[in-house]
Design a protein around this motif. Structure first.
Motif, PDB file in Angstrom:
ATOM      1  N   MET A 153       0.936  -0.825  -0.071  1.00 50.77           N
ATOM      2  CA  MET A 153      -0.069  -0.090  -0.296  1.00 50.77           C
ATOM      3  C   MET A 153       1.230   1.463   0.285  1.00 50.77           C
ATOM      4  O   MET A 153       0.367   2.062  -0.397  1.00 50.77           O
ATOM      5  N   ARG A 154       2.296   1.001   0.428  1.00 51.56           N
ATOM      6  CA  ARG A 154       2.906   2.759   0.970  1.00 51.56           C
ATOM      7  C   ARG A 154       3.631   2.757  -0.584  1.00 51.56           C
ATOM      8  O   ARG A 154       3.638   4.201  -0.962  1.00 51.56           O
ATOM      9  N   ALA A 155       3.868   1.894  -1.624  1.00 52.58           N
ATOM     10  CA  ALA A 155       4.443   1.783  -2.259  1.00 52.58           C
ATOM     11  C   ALA A 155       3.790   2.127  -3.450  1.00 52.58           C
ATOM     12  O   ALA A 155       3.780   3.145  -4.239  1.00 52.58           O
ATOM     13  N   ARG A 156       2.189   1.919  -3.430  1.00 50.76           N
ATOM     14  CA  ARG A 156       1.270   2.217  -4.280  1.00 50.76           C
ATOM     15  C   ARG A 156       0.731   3.403  -3.934  1.00 50.76           C
ATOM     16  O   ARG A 156      -0.163   4.102  -4.209  1.00 50.76           O
ATOM     17  N   ASN A 157       0.715   4.171  -3.016  1.00 43.52           N
ATOM     18  CA  ASN A 157       0.748   5.636  -1.785  1.00 43.52           C
ATOM     19  C   ASN A 157      -0.537   5.620  -1.815  1.00 43.52           C
ATOM     20  O   ASN A 157      -1.132   6.095  -1.649  1.00 43.52           O
ATOM     21  N   GLU A 158      -0.885   4.661  -1.078  1.00 45.33           N
ATOM     22  CA  GLU A 158      -2.111   4.599  -1.045  1.00 45.33           C
ATOM     23  C   GLU A 158      -2.746   4.242   0.215  1.00 45.33           C
ATOM     24  O   GLU A 158      -3.814   4.114   1.170  1.00 45.33           O
ATOM     25  N   LEU A 159      -1.553   4.707   1.277  1.00 47.47           N
ATOM     26  CA  LEU A 159      -1.340   4.335   2.572  1.00 47.47           C
ATOM     27  C   LEU A 159      -0.939   5.641   3.301  1.00 47.47           C
ATOM     28  O   LEU A 159      -0.165   6.559   2.888  1.00 47.47           O
ATOM     29  N   ALA A 160      -2.007   6.747   3.519  1.00 43.19           N
ATOM     30  CA  ALA A 160      -1.347   8.254   3.963  1.00 43.19           C
ATOM     31  C   ALA A 160      -0.084   8.079   5.495  1.00 43.19           C
ATOM     32  O   ALA A 160       0.460   7.517   6.052  1.00 43.19           O
ATOM     33  N   LYS A 161       1.154   9.069   5.161  1.00 48.07           N
ATOM     34  CA  LYS A 161       2.483   9.194   5.030  1.00 48.07           C
ATOM     35  C   LYS A 161       2.021   9.899   7.510  1.00 48.07           C
ATOM     36  O   LYS A 161       0.793  10.236   7.051  1.00 48.07           O
ATOM     37  N   HIS A 162       2.491  10.155   7.951  1.00 50.80           N
ATOM     38  CA  HIS A 162       2.960  10.471   8.979  1.00 50.80           C
ATOM     39  C   HIS A 162       1.433  10.915   9.686  1.00 50.80           C
ATOM     40  O   HIS A 162       0.920  11.501  10.324  1.00 50.80           O
ATOM     41  N   GLY A 163       0.965   9.266   9.844  1.00 48.36           N
ATOM     42  CA  GLY A 163      -0.419   9.176  10.451  1.00 48.36           C
ATOM     43  C   GLY A 163      -1.896   9.654   9.539  1.00 48.36           C
ATOM     44  O   GLY A 163      -2.641   9.145   9.839  1.00 48.36           O
ATOM     45  N   GLY A 164      -1.587   9.564   8.450  1.00 41.56           N
ATOM     46  CA  GLY A 164      -2.811  10.521   7.830  1.00 41.56           C
ATOM     47  C   GLY A 164      -3.396  11.432   8.096  1.00 41.56           C
ATOM     48  O   GLY A 164      -4.896  11.108   8.141  1.00 41.56           O
ATOM     49  N   LYS A 165      -3.052  12.661   8.886  1.00 42.37           N
ATOM     50  CA  LYS A 165      -3.671  13.262   9.540  1.00 42.37           C
ATOM     51  C   LYS A 165      -5.142  14.112   8.517  1.00 42.37           C
ATOM     52  O   LYS A 165      -4.167  14.556   7.231  1.00 42.37           O
ATOM     53  N   ARG A 166      -6.192  14.164   8.416  1.00 41.09           N
ATOM     54  CA  ARG A 166      -6.449  14.376   7.589  1.00 41.09           C
ATOM     55  C   ARG A 166      -6.704  15.830   6.468  1.00 41.09           C
ATOM     56  O   ARG A 166      -6.526  15.872   5.716  1.00 41.09           O
ATOM     57  N   ARG A 167      -6.452  16.486   6.895  1.00 41.39           N
ATOM     58  CA  ARG A 167      -6.228  18.220   6.436  1.00 41.39           C
ATOM     59  C   ARG A 167      -4.837  17.017   5.457  1.00 41.39           C
ATOM     60  O   ARG A 167      -4.822  18.416   4.338  1.00 41.39           O
TER      61      ARG A 167
END
Length: 372
Positions: A130-144
């Motif tokens: 998922m990270r490789a496909r940029n499907e997982l938010a970085k830095h905890g995925g802060k919504r903003r």
């Protein structure tokens, strides 16, 4: 004592159950399925019943296959392609682990432990992908900071929070995903043996060289024996040995299982390669320290696995004048000459005055550290 522990009824399957089993079964089953990792004690306390009743429900669920058989769940894991499915398999494996622990079923515990860890590894592989496909938010995925699909209004990236995974779990699972297969297998075996040894020491192979090999008789290679002989000048006693081992060790005296080295006095220069099952290893470690402190032993070299998280290892290391941490694992020898290695490295502990000689002989095998 509650009625649960005294009154029992027979079920249609021929087994007996606590009297309150029928009345509480549905609630207990719901609690188990809602939180597979909850302990028997925690569920019993929460529902105001007894561990005996909760355990009976766990047993019936496993026996009936309600938590799924190990084989079926392994098959499901092989084709699982999303985090939710893998997490569900992990939870089922955890529930079976708890049941196996309660039932003291070492075989089932080993299988469920492997399934549990393989599920976590699979989850790690999916997270990496998922990270490789940029499907997982970085830095905890802060919504903003997360991009949104303009048509659907849905976030294009999932956060760990969305997946119900903590950052600590993600880090651990991704580490398992990147672990070589042989190291991963060793990790599984180590985790299994540590727990099995707590509730069934007899299930852990008595011969420590057999751990991870599936065999029962493995002996120390001659190179290490000869290094010990040169370091101490002689091997006067081998207190945990056998006639077969003495073909190489050739100690002046030795004690086998029948003579029981723990019941004897140790003297001179001692070579100790003890059994590794509990409580034997702890008793031999205590005996070694006792004989040294009593002034009976001139020098001693012990060979053990590098279980630095155990009290018996620290008992030996705390008394040692020098320790050699092996580079890699020792290839122990079978009776037919076959070479096999256990699932972890080893340590040689030296107790005596000639640290220089020990260092000269054992530095070729690994890192030697000298006590100050």
């Amino acid at each position: 004592m509650s009625a649960d522990h005294t009154a029992r009824v027979s079920g249609s399957d021929g087994k007996t159950y606590p009297a309150s089993y029928a009345a509480n079964r549905a609630a207990i089953r719901a609690a188990i399925e809602a939180d597979p990792q909850a302990t028997t004690t925690a569920i019993a306390k929460r529902l105001g019943t007894t561990r005996d009743t909760v355990y009976a429900v766990r047993r019936s669920l496993c026996d009936a296959g309600a938590l799924a058989s190990i084989d079926a769940t392994c098959s499901a894991l092989a084709v699982a392609d999303n985090i939710e499915a893998v997490k569900d398999i992990r939870d089922k494996a955890k529930a079976i682990q708890e049941y196996a622990r309660e039932a003291r079923d070492t075989s089932l515990f080993g299988k469920s432990t492997r399934l549990f860890m393989e599920a976590e590894r699979r989850a790690g592989e999916l997270l990496v992908a998922m990270r490789a496909r940029n499907e997982l938010a970085k830095h905890g995925g802060k919504r903003r900071n997360r991009p949104v699909d303009q048509e659907t209004g849905l976030y294009l990236e999932k956060s760990l929070n969305d997946l119900g995974i903590t950052s600590r779990q993600a880090k651990q699972w991704e580490k398992l995903a990147g672990m070589p297969d042989d190291i991963f297998s060793e990790q599984i075996e180590r985790s299994t043996l540590r727990v099995v040894a707590m509730f069934d020491p007899d299930a852990v192979p008595e011969n420590h060289r057999a751990l991870g090999t599936g065999e029962n008789e493995w002996y120390t290679p001659p190179d290490y024996i000869e290094a010990a002989r040169r370091a101490m000048g002689s091997i006067d006693l081998d207190p945990a040995s056998s006639a077969a081992a003495q073909k190489v060790v050739q100690a002046t005296r030795y004690f086998d299982a029948e003579m029981d080295g723990l019941a004897q006095t140790w003297t001179g220069n001692v070579w100790l390669n003890p059994p590794y099952s509990q409580p034997a290893i702890a008793r031999f470690a205590d005996k070694a320290v006792l004989e040294v402190n009593a002034g009976n032993v001139a020098q001693m070299i012990t060979l053990t696995h590098n279980y630095t998280d155990t009290s018996w290892w620290h008992a030996l290391a705390g008394r040692a004048d020098a320790i050699c941490f092996t580079r890699g694992r020792i290839g122990f020898l079978g009776s037919d000459g076959e070479v096999a290695a256990p699932t972890q490295g080893q340590t040689f502990c030296y107790i005596g005055r000639d640290v220089t000689s020990f260092t000269e002989q054992f530095s070729a095998f690994g890192l030697v550290m000298v006590a100050r």
